[in-house]
Design a protein around this motif. Structure first.
Motif, PDB file in Angstrom:
ATOM      1  N   ILE A 317       0.866  -1.183   0.000  1.00 28.71           N
ATOM      2  CA  ILE A 317       0.000   0.000   0.000  1.00 28.71           C
ATOM      3  C   ILE A 317       0.902   1.232   0.000  1.00 28.71           C
ATOM      4  CG2 ILE A 317      -1.822   1.283   1.199  1.00 28.71           C
ATOM      5  CD1 ILE A 317      -2.640  -1.364   2.550  1.00 28.71           C
ATOM      6  N   VAL A 318       0.937   1.945  -1.118  1.00 33.24           N
ATOM      7  CA  VAL A 318       1.743   3.161  -1.208  1.00 33.24           C
ATOM      8  C   VAL A 318       0.891   4.327  -0.724  1.00 33.24           C
ATOM      9  CG1 VAL A 318       3.059   4.682  -2.714  1.00 33.24           C
ATOM     10  CG2 VAL A 318       3.030   2.211  -3.149  1.00 33.24           C
ATOM     11  N   ALA A 319       1.230   4.861   0.450  1.00 37.53           N
ATOM     12  CA  ALA A 319       0.422   5.945   1.033  1.00 37.53           C
ATOM     13  C   ALA A 319       1.141   6.562   2.213  1.00 37.53           C
ATOM     14  CB  ALA A 319      -0.943   5.414   1.487  1.00 37.53           C
ATOM     15  N   ASP A 320       0.781   7.776   2.526  1.00 39.14           N
ATOM     16  CA  ASP A 320       1.212   8.416   3.759  1.00 39.14           C
ATOM     17  C   ASP A 320       0.643   7.640   4.941  1.00 39.14           C
ATOM     18  OD1 ASP A 320       2.116  10.832   5.437  1.00 39.14           O
ATOM     19  OD2 ASP A 320      -0.034  10.715   5.870  1.00 39.14           O
ATOM     20  N   ALA A 321       1.445   7.445   5.967  1.00 37.58           N
ATOM     21  CA  ALA A 321       1.026   6.631   7.107  1.00 37.58           C
ATOM     22  C   ALA A 321      -0.252   7.162   7.749  1.00 37.58           C
ATOM     23  CB  ALA A 321       2.149   6.567   8.142  1.00 37.58           C
ATOM     24  N   LYS A 322      -0.315   8.464   7.959  1.00 38.06           N
ATOM     25  CA  LYS A 322      -1.482   9.049   8.628  1.00 38.06           C
ATOM     26  C   LYS A 322      -2.738   8.886   7.786  1.00 38.06           C
ATOM     27  CE  LYS A 322      -2.689  13.117  11.358  1.00 38.06           C
ATOM     28  NZ  LYS A 322      -2.152  14.395  11.886  1.00 38.06           N
ATOM     29  N   ALA A 323      -2.611   9.117   6.473  1.00 36.16           N
ATOM     30  CA  ALA A 323      -3.768   8.981   5.587  1.00 36.16           C
ATOM     31  C   ALA A 323      -4.262   7.544   5.568  1.00 36.16           C
ATOM     32  CB  ALA A 323      -3.389   9.431   4.174  1.00 36.16           C
ATOM     33  N   ALA A 324      -3.332   6.596   5.527  1.00 39.76           N
ATOM     34  CA  ALA A 324      -3.711   5.189   5.489  1.00 39.76           C
ATOM     35  C   ALA A 324      -4.379   4.751   6.793  1.00 39.76           C
ATOM     36  CB  ALA A 324      -2.492   4.331   5.211  1.00 39.76           C
ATOM     37  N   ILE A 325      -3.811   5.166   7.909  1.00 38.44           N
ATOM     38  CA  ILE A 325      -4.384   4.785   9.204  1.00 38.44           C
ATOM     39  C   ILE A 325      -5.785   5.364   9.369  1.00 38.44           C
ATOM     40  CG2 ILE A 325      -4.127   5.070  11.716  1.00 38.44           C
ATOM     41  CD1 ILE A 325      -1.061   4.947  11.214  1.00 38.44           C
ATOM     42  N   ASN A 326      -5.980   6.592   8.902  1.00 36.14           N
ATOM     43  CA  ASN A 326      -7.315   7.191   8.974  1.00 36.14           C
ATOM     44  C   ASN A 326      -8.336   6.435   8.132  1.00 36.14           C
ATOM     45  OD1 ASN A 326      -7.028   9.308  10.836  1.00 36.14           O
ATOM     46  ND2 ASN A 326      -6.093  10.639   9.309  1.00 36.14           N
ATOM     47  N   GLU A 327      -7.889   5.778   7.055  1.00 37.16           N
ATOM     48  CA  GLU A 327      -8.783   4.941   6.264  1.00 37.16           C
ATOM     49  C   GLU A 327      -9.039   3.600   6.954  1.00 37.16           C
ATOM     50  OE1 GLU A 327     -10.483   5.695   3.681  1.00 37.16           O
ATOM     51  OE2 GLU A 327      -9.566   7.585   3.068  1.00 37.16           O
ATOM     52  N   LEU A 328      -8.064   3.124   7.699  1.00 35.14           N
ATOM     53  CA  LEU A 328      -8.197   1.840   8.386  1.00 35.14           C
ATOM     54  C   LEU A 328      -9.161   1.913   9.570  1.00 35.14           C
ATOM     55  CD1 LEU A 328      -4.420   0.817   8.431  1.00 35.14           C
ATOM     56  CD2 LEU A 328      -6.235  -0.490   7.309  1.00 35.14           C
ATOM     57  N   ILE A 329      -9.117   3.029  10.303  1.00 34.78           N
ATOM     58  CA  ILE A 329      -9.857   3.139  11.570  1.00 34.78           C
ATOM     59  C   ILE A 329     -11.354   2.850  11.424  1.00 34.78           C
ATOM     60  CG2 ILE A 329     -10.618   4.799  13.331  1.00 34.78           C
ATOM     61  CD1 ILE A 329      -7.735   5.933  13.260  1.00 34.78           C
ATOM     62  N   PRO A 330     -12.076   3.484  10.498  1.00 37.60           N
ATOM     63  CA  PRO A 330     -13.526   3.242  10.448  1.00 37.60           C
ATOM     64  C   PRO A 330     -13.909   1.841   9.974  1.00 37.60           C
ATOM     65  CG  PRO A 330     -12.853   4.673   8.639  1.00 37.60           C
ATOM     66  CD  PRO A 330     -11.670   4.521   9.534  1.00 37.60           C
ATOM     67  N   LEU A 331     -12.975   1.130   9.334  1.00 39.44           N
ATOM     68  CA  LEU A 331     -13.267  -0.204   8.824  1.00 39.44           C
ATOM     69  C   LEU A 331     -12.732  -1.313   9.718  1.00 39.44           C
ATOM     70  CD1 LEU A 331     -12.341   0.428   5.063  1.00 39.44           C
ATOM     71  CD2 LEU A 331     -14.626   0.450   6.089  1.00 39.44           C
ATOM     72  N   ALA A 332     -11.878  -0.966  10.669  1.00 40.39           N
ATOM     73  CA  ALA A 332     -11.240  -1.972  11.521  1.00 40.39           C
ATOM     74  C   ALA A 332     -12.221  -2.531  12.543  1.00 40.39           C
ATOM     75  CB  ALA A 332     -10.033  -1.356  12.229  1.00 40.39           C
ATOM     76  N   GLN A 333     -11.906  -3.729  13.029  1.00 36.77           N
ATOM     77  CA  GLN A 333     -12.740  -4.357  14.051  1.00 36.77           C
ATOM     78  C   GLN A 333     -11.860  -5.076  15.068  1.00 36.77           C
ATOM     79  OE1 GLN A 333     -14.605  -8.225  12.443  1.00 36.77           O
ATOM     80  NE2 GLN A 333     -14.391  -6.952  10.604  1.00 36.77           N
ATOM     81  N   GLU A 334     -12.416  -5.308  16.221  1.00 38.73           N
ATOM     82  CA  GLU A 334     -11.667  -5.975  17.278  1.00 38.73           C
ATOM     83  C   GLU A 334     -11.429  -7.438  16.911  1.00 38.73           C
ATOM     84  OE1 GLU A 334     -11.966  -6.976  22.068  1.00 38.73           O
ATOM     85  OE2 GLU A 334     -13.273  -5.454  21.181  1.00 38.73           O
TER      86      GLU A 334
END
Length: 386
Positions: A317-334
């Motif tokens: 995944i080629v992306a800025d770390a902050k931008a990528a993490i912000n995309e991960l947060i709403p889709l992530a699950q425990e």
């Protein structure tokens, strides 16, 4: 309107939001200092040596996320920046370094304090250039700041011949940049993000490996939020120390030759290694063939050249770390990781990173830091690699 090159340089710094400049005067940057003297919105930080100057600018850039700006004279002033330029280049630190230079009419004639700083730094900087025409000055500075702060950040050298700095020319400073062949990655490929989360969801022994990119992009709070959602344990490189509080229950420790037993054991045993902002250097991986032998690897990095260069990965995944993490947060699950985390904690308890407080009656480094921590609960400690 016509102004001197030195005044255009100061005006450009204001346009770029520069409020601090790390600078040391000399014969070939004195005109810029004269212009800087009348600018009250830029603080001049004067070191006692150019090498200290660039490391201070690096520290400023690391801690604030802004571009660190250096100004030095030609010859030894410029060459004293070399170690800091190399360091910033490998660690992805945004710097713009203005170096004085002899007049264009004598470049190449071995003039007093003439060095080819562009040639010297070409392999250890993101970009370096000597300004040959006064009308190119504004555009070159705009490009320098753009290159330094976009994509994988890094140091840019702008070499300033003395006649260009003193010459009268246009005052215009461009608002936009269009550099042919330089199109840094923007945004995040959501399809790759979803693939990564699907792989993570199916893992039995997932592990986050976090590198310096998270600190550089100032994504610390966002990453901790992601960890709190997923409950996935975390190991870090030395560059990423502090990306997550060391007392966080899911933080294991550093990895690699300077890491803990538990961290390295976790890499060997994990089945999905989710890495963000690390270039997988040899101090982290050791023998590449033996690194994470059981794991599928996800790698997020702003620099496409860092992905699969040392370690071949399954999901790039080629992306800025902050931008990528912000995309991960709403889709992530425990995820259910309790058994896995307990196993790692057991390794850490069995083989802790400790040292005796004294050896043969002599005080040890362990004891020194234990007592410093007791005396200064909010202290900041600076270390070196010798």
């Amino acid at each position: 309107m016509q102004i001197t090159g030195s005044q255009l340089i100061i005006n450009s710094l204001i346009e770029e939001g520069v409020d601090k400049i790390f600078a040391y005067p000399g014969g070939y940057d004195k005109d810029i200092f004269d212009a800087l003297y009348h600018e009250k919105d830029i603080e001049l930080i004067l070191p006692r040596h150019e090498q200290g100057l660039i490391h201070a600018a690096e520290g400023y850039a690391r801690s604030t996320g802004k571009v660190g700006v250096c100004l030095v004279t030609s010859g030894p002033g410029a060459t004293n920046l070399v170690t800091g330029i190399a360091d910033a280049n490998y660690d992805g630190i945004p710097l713009v370094c203005f170096t004085g230079q002899v007049a264009t009419s004598v470049i190449g004639n071995d003039a007093f304090q003439e060095v080819d700083i562009v040639g010297i730094t070409r392999t250890i900087s993101k970009y370096s250039t000597t300004i040959r025409k006064r009308e190119d000055l504004g555009r070159a500075i705009k490009e320098a700041f753009y290159i330094a702060r976009t994509g994988k950040p890094g140091p840019v050298i702008v070499d300033l011949p003395s006649n260009i700095v003193s010459e009268i020319g246009p005052a215009e400073y461009p608002e936009t940049v269009n550099i042919r062949g330089y199109k840094p990655s923007k945004g995040v490929h959501i399809g790759q993000i979803k693939k990564a989360l699907e792989m993570l969801k199916n893992a039995k022994k997932p592990l986050f490996l976090i590198g310096g990119g998270v600190n550089i992009s100032h994504a610390n709070e966002e990453f901790e939020k992601l960890v709190n959602i997923t409950k996935v344990p975390v190991i870090t490189t030395i560059m990423e120390k502090g990306a997550i509080p060391t007392k966080h229950p899911l933080f294991i420790g550093n990895v690699g030759m300077h890491g803990s037993y538990a961290s390295n054991k976790a890499v060997n045993e994990c089945d999905v290694l989710f890495s963000i902002g690390t270039r997988f250097n040899d101090r982290v991986t050791g023998r590449i063939a033996e690194f994470a032998p059981n794991a599928k690897i996800i790698h997020i990095d702003i620099d496409s050249a860092s992905i699969s260069r040392n370690i071949v990965v399954n999901i790039p995944i080629v992306a800025d770390a902050k931008a990528a993490i912000n995309e991960l947060i709403p889709l992530a699950q425990e995820l259910y990781t309790k058994k896995w985390v307990n196993q790692i904690k057991a390794w850490d308890k069995e083989y802790p990173v400790t040292a005796p407080s004294s050896v043969e009656g002599r005080i040890s480094p362990q004891a020194i830091f234990e007592n410093l921590n007791k005396a200064f609960t909010e202290g900041i400690f600076l270390t070196d690699v010798g």
